[in-house]
Write a protein that holds these residues in place. Structure first.
Motif, PDB file in Angstrom:
ATOM      1  N   ALA A  54     -72.675   1.777  -4.356  1.00  0.00           N
ATOM      2  CA  ALA A  54     -73.131   2.910  -5.160  1.00  0.00           C
ATOM      3  C   ALA A  54     -72.641   2.810  -6.597  1.00  0.00           C
ATOM      4  N   VAL A  55     -71.396   2.383  -6.794  1.00  0.00           N
ATOM      5  CA  VAL A  55     -70.850   2.254  -8.139  1.00  0.00           C
ATOM      6  C   VAL A  55     -71.590   1.173  -8.918  1.00  0.00           C
ATOM      7  N   LEU A  56     -71.834   0.033  -8.293  1.00  0.00           N
ATOM      8  CA  LEU A  56     -72.530  -1.052  -8.985  1.00  0.00           C
ATOM      9  C   LEU A  56     -73.950  -0.653  -9.359  1.00  0.00           C
ATOM     10  N   GLU A  57     -74.661   0.031  -8.455  1.00  0.00           N
ATOM     11  CA  GLU A  57     -76.013   0.472  -8.777  1.00  0.00           C
ATOM     12  C   GLU A  57     -76.009   1.474  -9.922  1.00  0.00           C
ATOM     13  N   ALA A  58     -75.011   2.371  -9.937  1.00  0.00           N
ATOM     14  CA  ALA A  58     -74.926   3.335 -11.028  1.00  0.00           C
ATOM     15  C   ALA A  58     -74.593   2.647 -12.351  1.00  0.00           C
ATOM     16  N   LEU A  59     -73.705   1.649 -12.322  1.00  0.00           N
ATOM     17  CA  LEU A  59     -73.394   0.901 -13.535  1.00  0.00           C
ATOM     18  C   LEU A  59     -74.614   0.163 -14.072  1.00  0.00           C
ATOM     19  N   LYS A  60     -75.422  -0.375 -13.166  1.00  0.00           N
ATOM     20  CA  LYS A  60     -76.637  -1.067 -13.601  1.00  0.00           C
ATOM     21  C   LYS A  60     -77.608  -0.094 -14.251  1.00  0.00           C
ATOM     22  N   GLN A  61     -77.764   1.088 -13.655  1.00  0.00           N
ATOM     23  CA  GLN A  61     -78.665   2.081 -14.240  1.00  0.00           C
ATOM     24  C   GLN A  61     -78.156   2.561 -15.596  1.00  0.00           C
TER      25      GLN A  61
END
Length: 365
Positions: free
Chosen positions: A347-354
């Motif tokens: 979840a953190v990585l996906e949020a950082l990508k967004q």
């Protein structure tokens, strides 16, 4: 220049000139036209200990086989086969395989056979994509799995007993023509297309064999001028494929397997300055149904009264900050400090990508 300063220069040059990790050209690429070919066939496995299948096409195949042997079964007769199974036979025909050589085959049940252990594959033709027969297969199966079943229907199975192998179980009958000896060049296809790697391959070949011997078509293909004589071409290729090339570093990637929770972070992944906070919200639903009965001699029915309790628990969130140009080691340390689970890291990585802070390609498989 002092001796200490001179030794420092020598040490610096030695570090700069230290050899980088290099791979052989044969490990980085494949030769155009030199490839495997897939073969497949359909046959029967006999000699099973009552673990055969009961599929209708098995009976049909068995009847056809008996007709070839001059034995005719009446239409109304059911052979009731329990020791025969219909199977598919697959094999890989390697490049430059010659008639008379033997290859390994894999035998797989396509019906409802319980096990192929102890079975023997009858002569089966193996065909290629063009419909031509390239090999004939036959032999006793080697099965790694087994199963057992009780009279009450309980059963246990170890590994996969419906698939077996026959080492050297097929004999090659037809050769596949190879374009290896055609043309004036040998073309290599890189396993991982990359413009930098293609340029380094060209430079390494030209440094070893002479200028203008190799040239690149694109990020995948590199051609090298080669002699036409087959014997000279084989010797030439044995030298060529052992040339060492330092491959380029791959683009920054983060690969996430959402099914297994596996996360792989590449070496060149970096994160721009960002602050992340992540907490867990747990919702618990508990059902405690109660039985309600009417009073004695009262008119009424026994009923089930539902009793549902819902509780929400939110764990305290922790915040951590990524500085500029964070490296892979720093990312791992930050995640370990907060004790994040794999699902939280995803979840953190996906949020950082967004948010545009993750400077890498995010791949979810």
């Amino acid at each position: 220049m002092s001796m200490r300063r001179f030794l420092a220069w020598v040490f610096a040059l030695a570090v700069i000139a230290a050899p980088v990790m290099a791979d052989r050209l044969k490990d980085l690429s494949r030769i155009k036209g030199v490839r495997n070919n897939q073969l497949v066939g359909y046959g029967l496995v006999v000699g099973l200990d009552g673990t055969g299948d009961k599929a209708p096409f098995t009976n049909q195949t068995f009847r056809n086989m008996m007709n070839q042997f001059g034995i005719t079964l009446s239409e109304g007769v059911n052979p009731k086969l329990t020791n025969v199974a219909a199977v598919t036979v697959s094999a890989t025909l390697p490049p430059f395989a010659k008639a008379g050589q033997e290859i390994d085959i894999t035998v797989s049940s396509i019906g409802n056979a319980d096990s192929l252990r102890g079975g023997t594959l009858l002569m089966t033709s193996l065909k290629g994509a063009d419909g031509q027969i390239y090999a004939m297969a036959q032999g006793s199966l080697v099965v790694g799995g087994f199963g057992a079943q009780g009279q009450d229907g309980s059963r246990i199975t170890v590994n996969i007993p419906s698939v077996g192998r026959i080492p050297n179980g097929a004999t090659i009958e037809r050769e596949v023509l190879s374009p290896f000896t055609e043309g004036d060049t040998i073309t290599f296809h890189l396993l991982r297309p990359d413009f930098t790697t293609a340029r380094r391959v060209v430079e390494a070949v030209n440094d070893r064999l002479g200028p203008d011997m190799a040239y690149a078509h694109d990020a995948t293909s590199v051609s090298v001028r080669a002699p036409r004589d087959p014997s000279q071409r084989v010797s030439f290729l044995s030298i060529l494929e052992n040339i060492e090339v330092a491959p380029a570093q791959d683009a920054a990637k983060v690969v996430i397997n959402s099914r297994t929770g596996t996360i792989v972070v590449g070496q060149n992944v970096k994160v721009s300055p960002a602050a992340v906070t992540h907490g867990n919200l747990t919702v618990t639903i508990q059902e405690n149904p109660a039985v309600v009965q009417p009073n004695p001699f009262a008119g009424g029915d026994t009923a089930l009264e539902p009793d549902t309790q819902i509780a929400i628990t939110e764990e305290p969130a922790r915040m951590f900050r990524f500085g500029p140009a964070v490296t892979l080691n720093e990312i791992v340390q930050a995640v370990n400090q907060v004790g994040a689970a794999p699902g939280d890291v995803m979840a953190v990585l996906e949020a950082l990508k967004q948010a545009g802070a993750l400077r890498a390609e995010l791949i979810v498989i």
